[in-house]
Enzyme design. Sequence first.
Site, PDB file in Angstrom:
ATOM      1  N   ASP A  63      42.377  -0.480 -13.535  1.00  0.00           N
ATOM      2  CA  ASP A  63      41.257  -1.415 -13.507  1.00  0.00           C
ATOM      3  C   ASP A  63      41.708  -2.872 -13.591  1.00  0.00           C
ATOM      4  O   ASP A  63      42.778  -3.180 -14.121  1.00  0.00           O
ATOM      5  CB  ASP A  63      40.324  -1.159 -14.695  1.00  0.00           C
ATOM      6  CG  ASP A  63      39.560   0.141 -14.586  1.00  0.00           C
ATOM      7  OD1 ASP A  63      39.887   0.965 -13.708  1.00  0.00           O
ATOM      8  OD2 ASP A  63      38.630   0.344 -15.393  1.00  0.00           O
ATOM      9  N   HIS A 114      45.155  -0.295 -16.994  1.00  0.00           N
ATOM     10  CA  HIS A 114      44.891  -1.632 -16.433  1.00  0.00           C
ATOM     11  C   HIS A 114      46.179  -2.222 -15.887  1.00  0.00           C
ATOM     12  O   HIS A 114      47.138  -2.409 -16.651  1.00  0.00           O
ATOM     13  CB  HIS A 114      44.317  -2.542 -17.531  1.00  0.00           C
ATOM     14  CG  HIS A 114      43.043  -2.038 -18.127  1.00  0.00           C
ATOM     15  ND1 HIS A 114      43.030  -1.045 -19.074  1.00  0.00           N
ATOM     16  CD2 HIS A 114      41.749  -2.348 -17.867  1.00  0.00           C
ATOM     17  CE1 HIS A 114      41.760  -0.781 -19.402  1.00  0.00           C
ATOM     18  NE2 HIS A 114      40.965  -1.549 -18.680  1.00  0.00           N
TER      19      HIS A 114
HETATM   20 ZN   LIG Z   1      37.669  -3.653 -16.540  1.00  0.00          ZN
END
Ligand SMILES: [Zn+2]
Length: 253
Positions: A60, A206
């Site tokens: 992400d 992430h």
């Molecule tokens: Zn996010």
Amino acid sequence: MTLDRRMFLSGAAGGLVATALPSSSAAQGVIALPDDLVSNEYATVTAVATPQPVVAMTFDDGPHPSLTPRLLDILAARNIKATFYLIGSRVAQWPQITRRIAAEGHEIGNHTWSHPYLNRRSTQNVIREIDRTTEVIFDATGRPPVTFRPPYGAFTRSQRLMLHEHRRLPTILWSVDPQDWRRPGANAVASRILRGSRPGAIILSHDIHSGTIAAMPATLDGLRARGMQFATVSQMLGWPLWQTRHFRRVAAS
Ligand SMILES: [Zn+2]
């Protein structure tokens, strides 16, 4: 994570056969739906019920100008395909990295334009965040995202149903969260993912944190050593590869 998590049970529809469309008998557990697939009411996915040893790596908040290319190199060296939930404003800033993600066979999902807490926003504002991001991903890659991930997982059930109804985007959450945004160090990220991963897991991380990138070689090799295979989110759902999907633009409403 305070949202209620609805386990998505797909039975035979979940698996690695990317080109197999779910049959109508399998449609019981099939989510949502671009128009080449069967539809029903399921709007939320946290994992896929499958006996096959397969997991989906999801990244992400990118693209990041230096870390995302490093991650792409790590994935390419292992021939692993992942799913990237990109932020629209960052796609606008780094369209060439976005194009590289798609060109190397990874899937791109929608992660809003500005990464807000959507559960505090109006429907109109939510749709604008998501449509604007779909547009910029389309402009960069020639195709729209087919799944959505809400920042922080902050998206109410009625919002998930609304998005599914109006944009045909299922909300993809996760079943493994290594809390890598807290920067616990690469070893912790890798061991948390390895410990938490089961067949059908959707793994959150992430690609904007260097520790996460540093954790990936050991994470990916460790999962493989445990017999795991890797799939994109679409493949986990029994959908065709994102790059081969038919699509049409939905009129804004
Ligand atoms: Zn996010």
